[in-house]
Design a protein around this motif. Structure first.
Motif, PDB file in Angstrom:
ATOM      1  N   ARG A  58       0.819  -1.012  -0.052  1.00 16.64           N
ATOM      2  CA  ARG A  58       0.210   0.034   0.130  1.00 16.64           C
ATOM      3  C   ARG A  58       1.008   1.386  -0.013  1.00 16.64           C
ATOM      4  O   ARG A  58       0.451   2.343  -0.669  1.00 16.64           O
ATOM      5  CB  ARG A  58      -0.921  -0.164   1.117  1.00 16.64           C
ATOM      6  CG  ARG A  58      -2.097  -0.987   1.053  1.00 16.64           C
ATOM      7  CD  ARG A  58      -2.894  -1.112   2.331  1.00 16.64           C
ATOM      8  NE  ARG A  58      -3.904  -1.938   2.361  1.00 16.64           N
ATOM      9  CZ  ARG A  58      -4.789  -2.292   3.339  1.00 16.64           C
ATOM     10  NH1 ARG A  58      -4.407  -1.807   4.611  1.00 16.64           N
ATOM     11  NH2 ARG A  58      -5.922  -2.991   3.020  1.00 16.64           N
ATOM     12  N   LEU A  61       1.467   3.673  -3.084  1.00 18.72           N
ATOM     13  CA  LEU A  61       0.696   4.598  -3.572  1.00 18.72           C
ATOM     14  C   LEU A  61       0.889   6.153  -2.918  1.00 18.72           C
ATOM     15  O   LEU A  61       0.528   6.849  -3.274  1.00 18.72           O
ATOM     16  CB  LEU A  61      -0.668   4.327  -3.098  1.00 18.72           C
ATOM     17  CG  LEU A  61      -1.249   3.165  -3.705  1.00 18.72           C
ATOM     18  CD1 LEU A  61      -2.519   2.589  -3.212  1.00 18.72           C
ATOM     19  CD2 LEU A  61      -1.591   3.431  -5.139  1.00 18.72           C
ATOM     20  N   GLN A 120      -3.327   0.740 -11.910  1.00 19.50           N
ATOM     21  CA  GLN A 120      -3.810  -0.494 -11.577  1.00 19.50           C
ATOM     22  C   GLN A 120      -3.096  -1.578 -11.069  1.00 19.50           C
ATOM     23  O   GLN A 120      -3.390  -2.613 -10.393  1.00 19.50           O
ATOM     24  CB  GLN A 120      -4.976  -0.917 -12.865  1.00 19.50           C
ATOM     25  CG  GLN A 120      -6.135  -0.215 -13.001  1.00 19.50           C
ATOM     26  CD  GLN A 120      -7.223  -0.369 -11.937  1.00 19.50           C
ATOM     27  OE1 GLN A 120      -7.183  -1.442 -11.188  1.00 19.50           O
ATOM     28  NE2 GLN A 120      -7.782   0.973 -11.719  1.00 19.50           N
ATOM     29  N   LEU A 123      -2.645  -1.160  -7.389  1.00 21.46           N
ATOM     30  CA  LEU A 123      -4.039  -1.473  -6.721  1.00 21.46           C
ATOM     31  C   LEU A 123      -4.016  -3.037  -6.679  1.00 21.46           C
ATOM     32  O   LEU A 123      -4.537  -3.749  -5.590  1.00 21.46           O
ATOM     33  CB  LEU A 123      -5.170  -0.837  -7.329  1.00 21.46           C
ATOM     34  CG  LEU A 123      -5.174   0.732  -7.284  1.00 21.46           C
ATOM     35  CD1 LEU A 123      -6.164   1.372  -8.188  1.00 21.46           C
ATOM     36  CD2 LEU A 123      -5.074   1.241  -5.748  1.00 21.46           C
ATOM     37  N   SER A 126      -2.132  -4.616  -4.278  1.00 16.97           N
ATOM     38  CA  SER A 126      -2.232  -4.471  -2.781  1.00 16.97           C
ATOM     39  C   SER A 126      -3.601  -5.662  -2.377  1.00 16.97           C
ATOM     40  O   SER A 126      -3.650  -6.074  -1.307  1.00 16.97           O
ATOM     41  CB  SER A 126      -2.844  -3.027  -2.434  1.00 16.97           C
ATOM     42  OG  SER A 126      -1.836  -2.129  -2.849  1.00 16.97           O
ATOM     43  N   LYS A 127      -4.435  -5.978  -3.384  1.00 19.12           N
ATOM     44  CA  LYS A 127      -5.486  -6.881  -3.282  1.00 19.12           C
ATOM     45  C   LYS A 127      -4.882  -7.892  -3.195  1.00 19.12           C
ATOM     46  O   LYS A 127      -5.298  -9.076  -2.448  1.00 19.12           O
ATOM     47  CB  LYS A 127      -6.401  -6.690  -4.230  1.00 19.12           C
ATOM     48  CG  LYS A 127      -7.249  -5.560  -4.513  1.00 19.12           C
ATOM     49  CD  LYS A 127      -8.095  -5.613  -5.389  1.00 19.12           C
ATOM     50  CE  LYS A 127      -9.159  -4.064  -5.525  1.00 19.12           C
ATOM     51  NZ  LYS A 127      -9.925  -4.223  -6.693  1.00 19.12           N
TER      52      LYS A 127
END
Length: 447
Positions: A58, A61, A120, A123, A126-127
Motif C-alpha cells: 500500500r 501509492l 491499476q 492497486l 495490494s489486493k
C-alpha cells in the motif's frame, strides 16, 4: 477451633496434592499449547510478515521524495557542435561549424518528488497482498485446529493408559490375595504346588503388563509436554477418565472449516494474481518534479569562492507528467495469466474433493462413535457379569468345588472386559473429537 482448622487442612490436602502432581485438564492443556507451541509461534510470525507485506504494498501509492547531489570531474570535457547562425548575429552568414566545450567541473543538486496518479498494477498488488494476509490467518486457524486435535488424542490415550494402570493395580492386589489364600491351602494340603505356581505366574504377568502401561503413559506425557512446549522436568498429569462416555454428537458438517476456507482463499489468490497481470496492460500515470540547480566551474575552488564572473549556477526545476503505455512484452503477461487461471481451476477441484472427503469422514466418525458407544455399553455389562462370575468361582475355589484353572480363566475374562471397556471409552472420545472438528465446534473443549 483446632479441630475445625485440622478439618480445613485435610479438606484442602487433596487439591494441593493434585496441584503438586501437575494434573491438567484438557482445557488447560489446549490453552497452554496454543500459548506455547512453537509451530503456532511460527504461524504467528508468518501472519505478521504478511501484514507487513500488505503495508509495504500500500505504501507504493504514497509520494516518494529523494534528494540527490552529484559532483562531476570531466577528464575529457564534453563538447557540443553547432553552426554559427544559431549563436547570433556576431557570426557571418556563411558560418563555419562552432564547437562549444563544457567546463571541467559540474555540480547538480536538487529534490525529486514522484507521485503515482493512476496505476491499476499497484492497486491489484495490494489486493493480492490482502489475500496473502487472509491465507496466513487461515493457516494459523488450521494450525490451532490441528494442535487441538493432537492434544486431545494424546490426552485421551494418556487417560486410557492411566486407567489401565489403576485397574491392573487392582488386579494385582486381588491376585496377591488369591496367592495368600492358595498358599495357605497348599500348606494345608488342599491344593497342589502347581496351583500356587499358576497364581504366581499370573501375578508376574500382570506386573509386566502394568509396567508396560506405565512406560506407555510416560511416553504419552512426554509427547504432551512436547505439544505444550513444557520443559521435560515439568510434572504433568491428566484427569481420570470419566465413568460414562459422551452422548453421540448430533450436528452437521461445517462449511466454514479452515481447510475449506484455505483452499478457497488459494483460488481467490490465483484469481487476484491474474487480475494483477491483466492490470499490466493498462496505462499508468505518474506525476514527477524536481527542484534543484546545476553549476559549472573551470576550477573546483570557484565553487567555494565565487564572484560575479565565476557565478555559473543555473536553475534545474521542472514538473513532469509521465504516461506509461505498455505495447508488447513478448506474451509474458498472457502466459503468466494463463498459469494463474490453471491454479484457480485446480483450487476449485481441490475444494470440491476436500468437501466430499469431509462429508465421508463426518459420516464415518458418526457411525464409529455410535458403534463404540454400543461396544462400551456391551463391554460394561460383560464386565459386571465377569466380576460376579469371578466372585462366585472364587467362593467355590475356597470351598474346593472349583479348580484353579476355572478361577484363572474367569479372572482373565474379567481383565479382558476391563481392557475392552477402557479401549471403547477412549475410541468414543477420539471419535467425538473428530466430529467436533468436522462440525467446527472444537471450542467446546475450552469452554
Amino acid at each position: 477451633m483446632n479441630t475445625r482448622l485440622m478439618f480445613v487442612l485435610l479438606a484442602a490436602l487433596p487439591s494441593a496434592l493434585c496441584a503438586q502432581g501437575g494434573v491438567m485438564s484438557l482445557k488447560e492443556c489446549i490453552e497452554t499449547g496454543i500459548r506455547n507451541n512453537l509451530t503456532l509461534a511460527e504461524s504467528r510470525i508468518d501472519m505478521e510478515k504478511s501484514r507487513t507485506a500488505l503495508t509495504q504494498s500500500r505504501s507504493r501509492l504514497l509520494a516518494v521524495i529523494a534528494a540527490d547531489f552529484m559532483l562531476t570531474d570531466y577528464f575529457m570535457k564534453p563538447a557540443n557542435v553547432t553552426s554559427g547562425t544559431l549563436l547570433g548575429n556576431d557570426f557571418p552568414d556563411e558560418p563555419t561549424w562552432q564547437k562549444i566545450q563544457s567546463m571541467q567541473y559540474a555540480v547538480a543538486a536538487g529534490v525529486k518528488v514522484s507521485v503515482p496518479l493512476y496505476s491499476q498494477t499497484i492497486l491489484a498488488a495490494s489486493k493480492v497482498a490482502q489475500t496473502l494476509v487472509n491465507l496466513s490467518s487461515l493457516g494459523y486457524e488450521k494450525a490451532v485446529e490441528d494442535l487441538t486435535v493432537q492434544i486431545g488424542n494424546v490426552y485421551y490415550l494418556a487417560q486410557a493408559s492411566q486407567l489401565q494402570q489403576r485397574l491392573l493395580d487392582e488386579n494385582i492386589s486381588r491376585m496377591k490375595e488369591l496367592y495368600a489364600i492358595t498358599e495357605e491351602m497348599f500348606k494345608g494340603g488342599v491344593v497342589m504346588e502347581t496351583d500356587l505356581s499358576r497364581v504366581k505366574i499370573n501375578m508376574e504377568s500382570l506386573t509386566a503388563q502394568r509396567d508396560r502401561y506405565a512406560t506407555l503413559y510416560e511416553q504419552q506425557l512426554n509427547l504432551l509436554r512436547f505439544l505444550l512446549d513444557l520443559p521435560p522436568e515439568t510434572s504433568v498429569g491428566v484427569v481420570e477418565m470419566a465413568a460414562d462416555v459422551p452422548a453421540a454428537y448430533i450436528g452437521v458438517r461445517s462449511e466454514m472449516l479452515p481447510e475449506l476456507r484455505l483452499i478457497a482463499a488459494k483460488g481467490e489468490l490465483a484469481e487476484r494474481q491474474a487480475k494483477a497481470v491483466r492490470a499490466g496492460y493498462l496505462p499508468s500515470v505518474m506525476l514527477g518534479g524536481q527542484l534543484g540547480a546545476v553549476g559549472y566551474q573551470e576550477k573546483l575552488r570557484h565553487f567555494f569562492h565565487t564572484d560575479g564572473d565565476t557565478h555559473n549556477w543555473f536553475g534545474n526545476t521542472y514538473l513532469a507528467l509521465t504516461v506509461n503505455i505498455p505495447i508488447f512484452d513478448g506474451n509474458d503477461k498472457r502466459l503468466r495469466r494463463r498459469q494463474y487461471e490453471y491454479d484457480r481451476h485446480r483450487a476449485m477441484v481441490e475444494y470440491e474433493q476436500k468437501r466430499k472427503q469431509m462429508d465421508k469422514d463426518y459420516g464415518d466418525a458418526m457411525r464409529q462413535l455410535r458403534h463404540n458407544i454400543e461396544v462400551f455399553n456391551t463391554q460394561q455389562k460383560s464386565y459386571r457379569q465377569a466380576v460376579s462370575v469371578y466372585e462366585v468361582t472364587g467362593e467355590k475355589y475356597k470351598e474346593g468345588v472349583a479348580s484353579m484353572t476355572e478361577l484363572l480363566q474367569d479372572e482373565m475374562r474379567l481383565r479382558n472386559a476391563q481392557s475392552a471397556c477402557v479401549q471403547a471409552h477412549c475410541m468414543c472420545d477420539m471419535a467425538r473429537l473428530e466430529l467436533l472438528k468436522l462440525s467446527g465446534a472444537l471450542d467446546e473443549l475450552t469452554r
